[in-house]
Enzyme design. Structure first.
Site, PDB file in Angstrom:
ATOM      1  N   GLY A   1       9.830  17.536 -10.188  1.00 27.06           N
ATOM      2  CA  GLY A   1      11.220  17.101 -10.156  1.00 27.06           C
ATOM      3  C   GLY A   1      12.036  17.536 -11.343  1.00 27.06           C
TER       4      GLY A   1
ATOM      5  CD  GLU B   1      10.051  20.983  -5.956  1.00 30.42           C
ATOM      6  OE1 GLU B   1       9.910  19.886  -6.528  1.00 30.42           O
ATOM      7  OE2 GLU B   1      10.117  22.068  -6.573  1.00 30.42           O
TER       8      GLU B   1
ATOM      9  CE  LYS C   1       5.724  23.284 -17.111  1.00 36.04           C
ATOM     10  NZ  LYS C   1       6.241  23.610 -15.770  1.00 36.04           N
TER      11      LYS C   1
HETATM   12  O1  DER Z   1      11.189  20.439  -9.907  1.00 38.47           O
HETATM   13  C1  DER Z   1      10.010  20.858  -9.828  1.00 38.47           C
HETATM   14  O2  DER Z   1       9.054  20.132  -9.534  1.00 38.47           O
HETATM   15  C2  DER Z   1       9.769  22.315 -10.110  1.00 38.47           C
HETATM   16  O3  DER Z   1       8.620  22.741  -9.432  1.00 38.47           O
HETATM   17  C3  DER Z   1       9.728  22.599 -11.632  1.00 38.47           C
HETATM   18  O4  DER Z   1       9.879  21.439 -12.393  1.00 38.47           O
HETATM   19  C4  DER Z   1       8.489  23.370 -12.092  1.00 38.47           C
HETATM   20  O5  DER Z   1       8.658  23.699 -13.454  1.00 38.47           O
HETATM   21  P1  DER Z   1       8.751  25.232 -13.939  1.00 38.47           P
HETATM   22  O6  DER Z   1      10.193  25.649 -13.834  1.00 38.47           O
HETATM   23  O7  DER Z   1       8.238  25.179 -15.354  1.00 38.47           O
HETATM   24  O8  DER Z   1       7.879  26.070 -13.021  1.00 38.47           O
END
Ligand code: DER
Length: 222
Positions: A94, A102, A120
């Site tokens: 998010g 999503e 992450k």
């Molecule tokens: O909003 C989300 O869940 C997106 O997938 C995002 O937060 C993923 O992060 P990233 O831009 O570092 O890939």
């Protein structure tokens, strides 16, 4: 960026001709989409459902065939990013504001692959504020209810000095927890608070996590 690109491009190994795909949102799955477009130009046939207006614009601009989510009962594979992933492959998502679409797209997918850089991957979810999509009506009340229900501090997400509005016309409360014990329980309870549309905990949804590392390696966790 390199770690994200390595992870994003690695996901193409799971894409087969004729598949229906869910395309996630964010700066890591960006590399998946760019590489996918190259394969499409070489003849790969896929039909894709996007998870945000941003992804829709990117995919369309690169010549990827897009279909509406209502046109399909089940997707073969969804590839998406995450803000945090723990050893059980539970996720916080998010950060890009796309969590509702999503989660809807992930929920109709036979397989969900997450692409992320090494920052992450965490032992326990919760360092990243948990995004919660809420209706604009009575948003302050909903945020108060969130802080009463959980040891968290909800902060309205802003963009350019005004409240951020999702593709679905909602606000996002970024809920700062010290830790998220038992995401399984919280993720289902959270949505019972009137005014909450969806939350960024993706529990028991991801099948595979592709971690890109700065030394050029990828780590696959299932
Ligand atoms: O909003 C989300 O869940 C997106 O997938 C995002 O937060 C993923 O992060 P990233 O831009 O570092 O890939």
């Amino acid at each position: 960026m390199e770690s994200k690109r390595i992870a994003g491009e690695k996901a193409l190994e799971y894409v087969q001709d004729g598949m229906t795909l869910g395309l996630g949102t964010g700066s890591t799955v960006y590399w998946t989409i760019v590489k996918l477009a190259e394969r499409v130009k070489e003849g790969l046939r896929v039909r894709c459902v996007s998870t945000s207006n941003d992804t829709e614009r990117l995919a369309a601009s690169l010549g990827i065939t897009l279909i509406g989510i209502d046109r399909i009962d089940e997707l073969d594979l969804t590839i998406d990013g995450a803000d945090e992933a723990d050893p059980a492959l539970n996720l916080i998502k998010g950060g890009g504001g796309a969590l509702l679409r999503e989660k809807m797209v992930a929920s109709i997918s036979k397989r969900l692959i997450i692409v992320a850089d090494e920052t992450k991957y965490v032992d326990e979810l919760g360092k990243f504020p948990l995004p919660v999509e809420i209706v604009t009506f009575g948003w302050e009340t909903t945020m108060r209810q969130l802080s009463k229900a959980y040891p968290c501090t909800p902060v309205l997400r802003m963009k350019d000095n005004v409240p951020f509005v999702t593709d679905n016309g909602h606000y996002i409360a970024d809920c700062r927890f010290t830790a998220i014990p038992g995401p399984e329980r919280i993720h289902s309870e959270l949505n019972t608070i009137p005014g909450v549309v969806e939350n960024g905990l993706f529990v028991h949804m991801a099948d595979t996590l592709i971690i890109g590392r700065s030394d050029g390696r990828t780590e696959i966790r299932t």
